[in-house]
Scaffold this motif. Structure first.
Motif, PDB file in Angstrom:
ATOM      1  N   ALA A   1      -7.752 -13.603  -3.667  1.00 48.33           N
ATOM      2  CA  ALA A   1      -6.874 -12.427  -4.297  1.00 48.33           C
ATOM      3  C   ALA A   1      -5.176 -12.964  -4.736  1.00 48.33           C
ATOM      4  O   ALA A   1      -4.816 -12.751  -5.136  1.00 48.33           O
ATOM      5  CB  ALA A   1      -6.945 -11.449  -2.591  1.00 48.33           C
TER       6      ALA A   1
ATOM      7  N   LEU B   1      -3.820  -8.853  -7.686  1.00 45.57           N
ATOM      8  CA  LEU B   1      -4.125  -8.137  -6.873  1.00 45.57           C
ATOM      9  C   LEU B   1      -3.134  -8.348  -5.792  1.00 45.57           C
ATOM     10  O   LEU B   1      -2.424  -9.595  -5.555  1.00 45.57           O
ATOM     11  CB  LEU B   1      -5.064  -8.201  -5.741  1.00 45.57           C
ATOM     12  CG  LEU B   1      -6.836  -8.152  -6.979  1.00 45.57           C
ATOM     13  CD1 LEU B   1      -8.091  -8.765  -5.758  1.00 45.57           C
ATOM     14  CD2 LEU B   1      -6.495  -6.386  -7.223  1.00 45.57           C
TER      15      LEU B   1
ATOM     16  N   GLN C   1     -10.210  -3.037  -2.447  1.00 50.47           N
ATOM     17  CA  GLN C   1      -9.648  -4.241  -3.213  1.00 50.47           C
ATOM     18  C   GLN C   1     -10.269  -4.331  -4.227  1.00 50.47           C
ATOM     19  O   GLN C   1     -11.951  -4.876  -3.722  1.00 50.47           O
ATOM     20  CB  GLN C   1      -8.993  -5.023  -3.576  1.00 50.47           C
ATOM     21  CG  GLN C   1      -7.966  -4.689  -2.299  1.00 50.47           C
ATOM     22  CD  GLN C   1      -7.144  -6.135  -2.081  1.00 50.47           C
ATOM     23  OE1 GLN C   1      -6.583  -6.541  -1.838  1.00 50.47           O
ATOM     24  NE2 GLN C   1      -5.558  -6.449  -2.618  1.00 50.47           N
TER      25      GLN C   1
END
Length: 169
Positions: A29, A34, A82
């Motif tokens: 991530a 993100l 996500q």
């Protein structure tokens, strides 16, 4: 100039993550665009929500993940928090393969709708969820859920809920 075919994914696995995968999910991530949550969030999702999360691995290394959960008040809805894909794996359909894996699991057999919130400029995610709706022959509706002003300071932009379904299983 010729169109090069999309490279085929080889030697990858799609799994329910283990808590040990959480730190690799967090590191991935951080390497993407993100919003990065705490490392604890990824470890916790991998431990307590593994049935609704996916880790994609190549040679034992996490190269993609989905964090998701079934909403407690709406058991027919899975919320995808996500979707992360390592830059080395982009353009190979990995995000869609992970979504497909998630929706084919026993843990999602009663799910009628998939929801995710997406910002207006995140065209890759918009295309991913629209593709899921198209491939599953169902609808995709979009509505603003979190206007920019609900975020503290100047930290956020509006988030739109993409609702895919109903799924007929």
């Amino acid at each position: 100039m010729t169109d090069d075919p999309v490279p085929v994914l080889e030697n990858f696995s799609l799994e329910q993550p283990a808590k040990e995968d959480g730190q690799e999910m967090w590191a991935l991530a951080k390497r993407t665009s993100l919003d990065v949550n705490s490392a604890y969030k990824y470890i916790m999702m991998a431990e307590y929500f593994s049935e609704t999360c996916v880790s994609a691995k190549v040679d034992g290394k996490v190269v993609g993940f989905i964090t998701a959960f079934i909403q407690p008040e709406h058991r027919e809805v899975i919320f995808v928090w996500q979707v992360g894909v390592d830059s080395s794996q982009r353009g190979r359909g990995l995000a869609y393969k992970m979504l497909d894996e998630l929706m084919n699991r026993e843990s999602t057999k009663d799910v009628l709708y998939l929801e995710a919130t997406i910002t207006k400029d995140n065209t890759a995610s918009q295309a991913l969820f629209k593709k899921l709706a198209k491939e599953r022959k169902t609808s995709c509706t979009v509505k603003e859920t979190f206007p920019a002003e609900v975020f503290p300071g100047q930290q956020g932009e509006a988030e739109f809920t993409y609702r895919i379904g109903p799924f007929r299983k």
